[in-house]
Write a protein that holds these residues in place. Structure first.
Motif, PDB file in Angstrom:
ATOM      1  N   SER A 132       0.828  -1.194   0.000  1.00  0.00           N
ATOM      2  CA  SER A 132       0.000   0.000   0.000  1.00  0.00           C
ATOM      3  C   SER A 132       0.865   1.247   0.000  1.00  0.00           C
ATOM      4  O   SER A 132       2.030   1.222   0.418  1.00  0.00           O
ATOM      5  CB  SER A 132      -0.931   0.016   1.224  1.00  0.00           C
ATOM      6  N   THR A 133       0.283   2.331  -0.479  1.00  0.00           N
ATOM      7  CA  THR A 133       0.922   3.640  -0.472  1.00  0.00           C
ATOM      8  C   THR A 133      -0.053   4.632   0.131  1.00  0.00           C
ATOM      9  O   THR A 133      -1.224   4.679  -0.264  1.00  0.00           O
ATOM     10  CB  THR A 133       1.307   4.081  -1.898  1.00  0.00           C
ATOM     11  N   GLU A 134       0.422   5.403   1.094  1.00  0.00           N
ATOM     12  CA  GLU A 134      -0.451   6.360   1.755  1.00  0.00           C
ATOM     13  C   GLU A 134       0.351   7.570   2.219  1.00  0.00           C
ATOM     14  O   GLU A 134       1.535   7.448   2.550  1.00  0.00           O
ATOM     15  CB  GLU A 134      -1.162   5.723   2.942  1.00  0.00           C
ATOM     16  N   PRO A 135      -0.280   8.745   2.245  1.00  0.00           N
ATOM     17  CA  PRO A 135       0.397   9.933   2.761  1.00  0.00           C
ATOM     18  C   PRO A 135       0.323   9.981   4.282  1.00  0.00           C
ATOM     19  O   PRO A 135      -0.584   9.410   4.897  1.00  0.00           O
ATOM     20  CB  PRO A 135      -0.397  11.083   2.129  1.00  0.00           C
ATOM     21  N   MET A 136       1.265  10.653   4.889  1.00  0.00           N
ATOM     22  CA  MET A 136       1.247  10.852   6.328  1.00  0.00           C
ATOM     23  C   MET A 136       2.084  12.085   6.659  1.00  0.00           C
ATOM     24  O   MET A 136       2.869  12.560   5.839  1.00  0.00           O
ATOM     25  CB  MET A 136       1.774   9.620   7.075  1.00  0.00           C
ATOM     26  N   ASP A 137       1.894  12.600   7.866  1.00  0.00           N
ATOM     27  CA  ASP A 137       2.600  13.794   8.305  1.00  0.00           C
ATOM     28  C   ASP A 137       3.703  13.441   9.293  1.00  0.00           C
ATOM     29  O   ASP A 137       3.643  12.437  10.000  1.00  0.00           O
ATOM     30  CB  ASP A 137       1.631  14.773   8.969  1.00  0.00           C
ATOM     31  N   GLY A 138       4.701  14.301   9.357  1.00  0.00           N
ATOM     32  CA  GLY A 138       5.785  14.147  10.311  1.00  0.00           C
ATOM     33  C   GLY A 138       6.463  15.484  10.524  1.00  0.00           C
ATOM     34  O   GLY A 138       6.036  16.525   9.997  1.00  0.00           O
ATOM     35  N   ARG A 139       7.533  15.482  11.298  1.00  0.00           N
ATOM     36  CA  ARG A 139       8.291  16.707  11.557  1.00  0.00           C
ATOM     37  C   ARG A 139       9.782  16.390  11.571  1.00  0.00           C
ATOM     38  O   ARG A 139      10.202  15.339  12.060  1.00  0.00           O
ATOM     39  CB  ARG A 139       7.921  17.315  12.904  1.00  0.00           C
ATOM     40  N   LEU A 140      10.552  17.302  11.054  1.00  0.00           N
ATOM     41  CA  LEU A 140      11.997  17.316  11.242  1.00  0.00           C
ATOM     42  C   LEU A 140      12.286  18.399  12.265  1.00  0.00           C
ATOM     43  O   LEU A 140      12.007  19.577  12.020  1.00  0.00           O
ATOM     44  CB  LEU A 140      12.712  17.605   9.924  1.00  0.00           C
TER      45      LEU A 140
END
Length: 246
Positions: A132-140
């Protein structure tokens, strides 16, 4: 500085540069990848009195690509938090396959000959996978060391992948045969769909920012003796994030 808890900032129009409190500039667009692999195999335990074999096996590769970044308006002195938009490609397979047999020795009615009078089969064949391919959020997050004798800036990537569901089939074998004349056979076998959840181990993507112009943040590490459904697994994580000056 201790990494803050998980949190994902929302998009803002034309976010200003919030690097004013940082001794070095990290402005620009960030891209790159984080790759996570987990592998493991475990043989079945064969109880006393039974014969046969079985094996459980896990193979997981997940790639997180940075497809967007932005610096939010509000910042903390000495700390830069860059919102990341990630694309997660997850490819995971799990199998649990084997068959055990138990035989009971004895004599049938009217006979003195010792023979196998009962046989029990206990097995399963589970094959599931996910792609599967899905977008997600994160932080540097980058933290500046502003002590009188400052050391290197440090960074970490803060993101939490959700559990994915591997789907496939399973066949459960549960058969007991009484082998004397007139004996019966009990068959409770089952075949149908199967689903198994999988989530990667928490990732520790962090390190010191190299000296000089900050263009690349990269690293790697390995974990041993992690576990998934009774399988002793090994984990390998590597990452390379790079800044494109604007």
């Amino acid at each position: 500085m201790t990494a803050p808890g998980n949190g994902n900032g929302g998009a803002v129009d034309d976010p200003p540069d919030n690097t004013g409190d940082m001794p070095r500039s990290y402005a620009g667009r960030w891209e790159g990848t984080i790759t996570y692999t987990e592998r493991g195999t475990a043989p079945w335990d064969v109880p006393a009195g039974q014969t046969g074999s079985g094996k459980r096996q896990l193979g997981a590769t997940e790639t997180y690509r940075v497809i967007g970044s932005e610096q939010p308006q509000n910042g903390t002195a000495g700390v830069l938090s860059i919102n990341l938009r990630l694309e997660r490609d997850a490819n995971t397979t799990y199998s649990d396959v084997g068959l055990l047999e138990e035989q009971v020795q004895g004599t049938c009615p009217g006979s003195s000959q010792v023979q196998v009078i009962q046989r029990t089969l206990d097995g399963r064949d589970i094959q599931v996978s996910n792609a599967s391919t899905e977008p997600m959020d994160g932080r540097l997050v980058i933290s500046a060391d502003t002590a009188p004798q400052p050391g290197p800036d440090t960074y970490w990537v803060d993101f939490t992948p959700e559990t994915v569901t591997m789907k496939g089939t399973e066949k459960i074998t549960m058969v007991t045969e009484k082998l004397c004349p007139g004996g019966t056979k009990s068959d409770s076998s089952y075949s149908g769909p199967s689903a198994v959840g999988y989530g990667p181990q928490p990732m520790n993507v962090r390190g010191n920012v190299p000296e000089g112009d900050v263009e690349v943040l990269k690293g790697t590490y390995d974990l041993r003796n992690t576990f998934f459904r009774g399988i002793n697994t090994s984990v390998h994580v590597e990452w390379e994030l790079y800044r494109i000056s604007e």
